[in-house]
Write a protein that holds these residues in place. Structure first.
Motif, PDB file in Angstrom:
ATOM      1  N   ALA A   1      -6.834  13.843  -1.948  1.00 40.71           N
ATOM      2  CA  ALA A   1      -6.935  13.673  -3.372  1.00 40.71           C
ATOM      3  C   ALA A   1      -8.217  12.464  -3.167  1.00 40.71           C
ATOM      4  N   VAL A   2      -8.442  12.432  -4.808  1.00 40.87           N
ATOM      5  CA  VAL A   2     -10.025  11.069  -4.615  1.00 40.87           C
ATOM      6  C   VAL A   2      -9.813  10.120  -6.054  1.00 40.87           C
ATOM      7  N   SER A   3      -9.162   9.289  -5.541  1.00 38.79           N
ATOM      8  CA  SER A   3      -8.846   8.027  -6.791  1.00 38.79           C
ATOM      9  C   SER A   3      -9.533   7.220  -6.913  1.00 38.79           C
ATOM     10  N   SER A   4      -9.852   6.943  -8.752  1.00 39.21           N
ATOM     11  CA  SER A   4     -11.094   5.189  -8.639  1.00 39.21           C
ATOM     12  C   SER A   4     -10.109   4.908  -7.953  1.00 39.21           C
ATOM     13  N   ARG A   5     -11.309   3.802  -7.429  1.00 38.22           N
ATOM     14  CA  ARG A   5     -11.310   2.484  -6.544  1.00 38.22           C
ATOM     15  C   ARG A   5     -10.783   1.378  -7.412  1.00 38.22           C
ATOM     16  N   PRO A   6      -9.326   0.863  -7.421  1.00 40.85           N
ATOM     17  CA  PRO A   6      -8.989  -0.493  -7.933  1.00 40.85           C
ATOM     18  C   PRO A   6      -9.671  -1.030  -7.824  1.00 40.85           C
ATOM     19  N   ALA A   7      -9.756  -2.740  -8.317  1.00 46.37           N
ATOM     20  CA  ALA A   7     -10.519  -3.458  -8.194  1.00 46.37           C
ATOM     21  C   ALA A   7      -9.717  -4.732  -7.419  1.00 46.37           C
ATOM     22  N   ASP A   8      -8.523  -4.461  -6.788  1.00 45.92           N
ATOM     23  CA  ASP A   8      -8.360  -5.497  -5.919  1.00 45.92           C
ATOM     24  C   ASP A   8      -7.410  -4.570  -4.682  1.00 45.92           C
ATOM     25  N   TRP A   9      -8.909  -3.166  -4.105  1.00 52.37           N
ATOM     26  CA  TRP A   9      -8.438  -2.484  -3.174  1.00 52.37           C
ATOM     27  C   TRP A   9      -8.394  -3.134  -1.656  1.00 52.37           C
ATOM     28  N   ASP A  10      -7.481  -2.617  -1.765  1.00 53.26           N
ATOM     29  CA  ASP A  10      -7.086  -3.569  -0.134  1.00 53.26           C
ATOM     30  C   ASP A  10      -7.347  -2.363   0.926  1.00 53.26           C
ATOM     31  N   PRO A  11      -7.680  -2.137   1.677  1.00 50.42           N
ATOM     32  CA  PRO A  11      -7.884  -1.251   2.631  1.00 50.42           C
ATOM     33  C   PRO A  11      -6.792  -1.066   3.707  1.00 50.42           C
ATOM     34  N   THR A  12      -6.465  -2.016   3.942  1.00 50.90           N
ATOM     35  CA  THR A  12      -5.654  -3.003   5.379  1.00 50.90           C
ATOM     36  C   THR A  12      -3.635  -2.680   4.845  1.00 50.90           C
ATOM     37  N   ALA A  13      -3.826  -2.495   3.896  1.00 56.30           N
ATOM     38  CA  ALA A  13      -2.395  -1.885   3.075  1.00 56.30           C
ATOM     39  C   ALA A  13      -2.540  -0.182   3.887  1.00 56.30           C
ATOM     40  N   PHE A  14      -3.485   0.498   3.867  1.00 56.02           N
ATOM     41  CA  PHE A  14      -3.004   1.791   4.580  1.00 56.02           C
ATOM     42  C   PHE A  14      -3.016   2.078   6.631  1.00 56.02           C
ATOM     43  N   PRO A  15      -2.666   3.088   6.828  1.00 52.57           N
ATOM     44  CA  PRO A  15      -1.818   4.140   6.192  1.00 52.57           C
ATOM     45  C   PRO A  15      -0.301   3.482   6.101  1.00 52.57           C
ATOM     46  N   LEU A  16       1.003   4.445   4.823  1.00 51.12           N
ATOM     47  CA  LEU A  16       0.983   3.791   4.350  1.00 51.12           C
ATOM     48  C   LEU A  16       2.540   5.272   4.347  1.00 51.12           C
ATOM     49  N   VAL A  17       3.452   5.406   3.987  1.00 49.17           N
ATOM     50  CA  VAL A  17       4.728   5.930   3.642  1.00 49.17           C
ATOM     51  C   VAL A  17       5.160   5.351   2.237  1.00 49.17           C
ATOM     52  N   TYR A  18       5.521   5.596   0.835  1.00 45.01           N
ATOM     53  CA  TYR A  18       5.808   5.768  -0.093  1.00 45.01           C
ATOM     54  C   TYR A  18       6.672   6.754  -0.684  1.00 45.01           C
ATOM     55  N   ARG A  19       7.982   6.204  -0.515  1.00 44.16           N
ATOM     56  CA  ARG A  19       9.278   6.322  -1.216  1.00 44.16           C
ATOM     57  C   ARG A  19       9.710   6.388  -2.601  1.00 44.16           C
ATOM     58  N   THR A  20      10.303   6.554  -3.908  1.00 47.20           N
ATOM     59  CA  THR A  20      10.975   6.115  -4.415  1.00 47.20           C
ATOM     60  C   THR A  20      11.527   7.377  -5.273  1.00 47.20           C
ATOM     61  N   HIS A  21      12.485   7.603  -5.918  1.00 45.66           N
ATOM     62  CA  HIS A  21      13.391   8.693  -7.076  1.00 45.66           C
ATOM     63  C   HIS A  21      12.268   9.417  -7.843  1.00 45.66           C
ATOM     64  N   ILE A  22      12.713  10.596  -7.868  1.00 43.50           N
ATOM     65  CA  ILE A  22      12.197  11.426  -9.035  1.00 43.50           C
ATOM     66  C   ILE A  22      12.636  12.254  -9.511  1.00 43.50           C
ATOM     67  N   GLU A  23      12.905  12.380 -11.025  1.00 46.54           N
ATOM     68  CA  GLU A  23      13.889  13.250 -11.902  1.00 46.54           C
ATOM     69  C   GLU A  23      12.529  13.559 -13.285  1.00 46.54           C
ATOM     70  N   LYS A  24      13.142  15.209 -12.978  1.00 44.23           N
ATOM     71  CA  LYS A  24      12.034  16.058 -14.312  1.00 44.23           C
ATOM     72  C   LYS A  24      13.617  15.806 -15.113  1.00 44.23           C
ATOM     73  N   ASN A  25      13.187  15.252 -16.700  1.00 46.73           N
ATOM     74  CA  ASN A  25      14.152  15.478 -17.579  1.00 46.73           C
ATOM     75  C   ASN A  25      13.136  17.037 -18.257  1.00 46.73           C
TER      76      ASN A  25
END
Length: 306
Positions: free
Chosen positions: A173-197
């Motif tokens: 993926a390609v994303s816009s670089r945020p103003a507060d971009w912190d490359p040291t936060a990566f790599p990472l594993v992101y988890r959340t609960h997703i539901e489709k209504n």
């Protein structure tokens, strides 16, 4: 449930479940109410022409009583389609599998405003395989690798790979670089609960519930404008990658859904969603061999040299 009608012009017949009881005296009356946006007389004429059939292929009439048939089949009337001016590239074909690169904007299967302009219908017509069926799907906006089953006899074995999460999938993926971009936060594993209504085009994130989606994210490259990421989803929730990146402040370029749902506008072919299915890797359930497929496509907004 097998269709009594053959595939026609690459498109299979549509099956409709009809209530066995209710306020409608006939199957036709139910369908007129069900498809209220269609001209009732035009629908009745389709019954008169024998175009709406029962499970055994027997044509129904406009007088067929409600309760006589629980399922009916018919061919969708082709919509007036805007052509999608990008082709599907076949990367691999054998007796059991067809693997392709699907372009942005092309849906995997027919639906809504798109019938002939779908990867499935185009491939059925081009390859002459009416039994061709997608084993998994990509959003219409997403480009990249898509795998189809060519034979019903072996389809289940490949579908189980995806159901059991035995296929390793890699995206870019390609994303816009945020103003507060912190490359040291990566790599990472992101988890959340997703539901489709039902009735909602976007999924919802519930921060109070146990995560049901997981994505490993690493940075491939970045410049002063964009961030190019590699994504390895360990689950397959709807819009998962788009939601996860948006939650990290890295909403994918040209995404009209996340982080903010924008009004629907006609496709702008010059601005595709910058999300690409890059790699599929699995052990073939028939041969036992490792199989790896890699896209030939690239994201146009990725930093040069990435």
């Amino acid at each position: 449930m097998a269709s009594p009608l053959p595939v026609r012009d690459g498109v299979g017949a549509t099956r409709l479940h009809v209530p066995t009881e209710g306020p409608w005296p006939t199957v036709a009356a139910y369908m007129i109410e069900r498809f209220f946006h269609l001209d009732p007389e035009r629908l009745l004429v389709r019954f008169d022409r024998g175009e709406i059939v029962a499970r055994d292929g027997r044509p129904l009439t406009r007088h067929t009583a409600l309760g006589d048939e629980e399922f009916v089949w018919y061919y969708r009337e082709p919509p007036v389609e805007r052509d999608i001016p990008f082709d599907v590239e076949v990367l691999h074909q054998d007796r059991d599998l067809v693997v392709v690169d699907k372009p942005h904007f092309l849906p995997t299967t027919p639906g809504g405003k798109f019938l002939q302009n779908s990867a499935l219908v185009r491939l059925r017509n081009r390859l002459g395989i009416p039994e061709l069926t997608p084993i998994h799907r990509l959003d219409r906006a997403t480009a990249g690798l898509l795998m189809f089953s060519a034979r019903p006899e072996t389809r289940g074995a490949y579908q189980l790979l995806f159901e059991n999460r035995e296929v390793q999938k890699v995206y870019e993926a390609v994303s816009s670089r945020p103003a507060d971009w912190d490359p040291t936060a990566f790599p990472l594993v992101y988890r959340t609960h997703i539901e489709k209504n039902r009735g909602e085009v976007c999924v919802r994130v519930d921060t109070d519930r146990e995560p049901n989606s997981e994505t490993a994210i690493e940075v491939l490259s970045a410049d002063d404008r964009v961030v190019h990421t590699l994504l390895r989803p360990h689950s397959g929730k709807m819009h998962q990658l788009r939601v996860h990146l948006a939650a990290l402040g890295l909403g994918i370029l040209n995404d009209g859904f996340y982080p903010v749902l924008r009004p629907e506008v006609p496709d702008d072919f010059a601005r595709p969603l910058q999300l690409l299915a890059r790699e599929l890797r699995f052990v073939d359930p028939l041969s036992g061999r490792q199989r790896i497929f890699t896209t030939r496509l690239a994201l146009q907004e990725a930093p040069s040299g990435a």
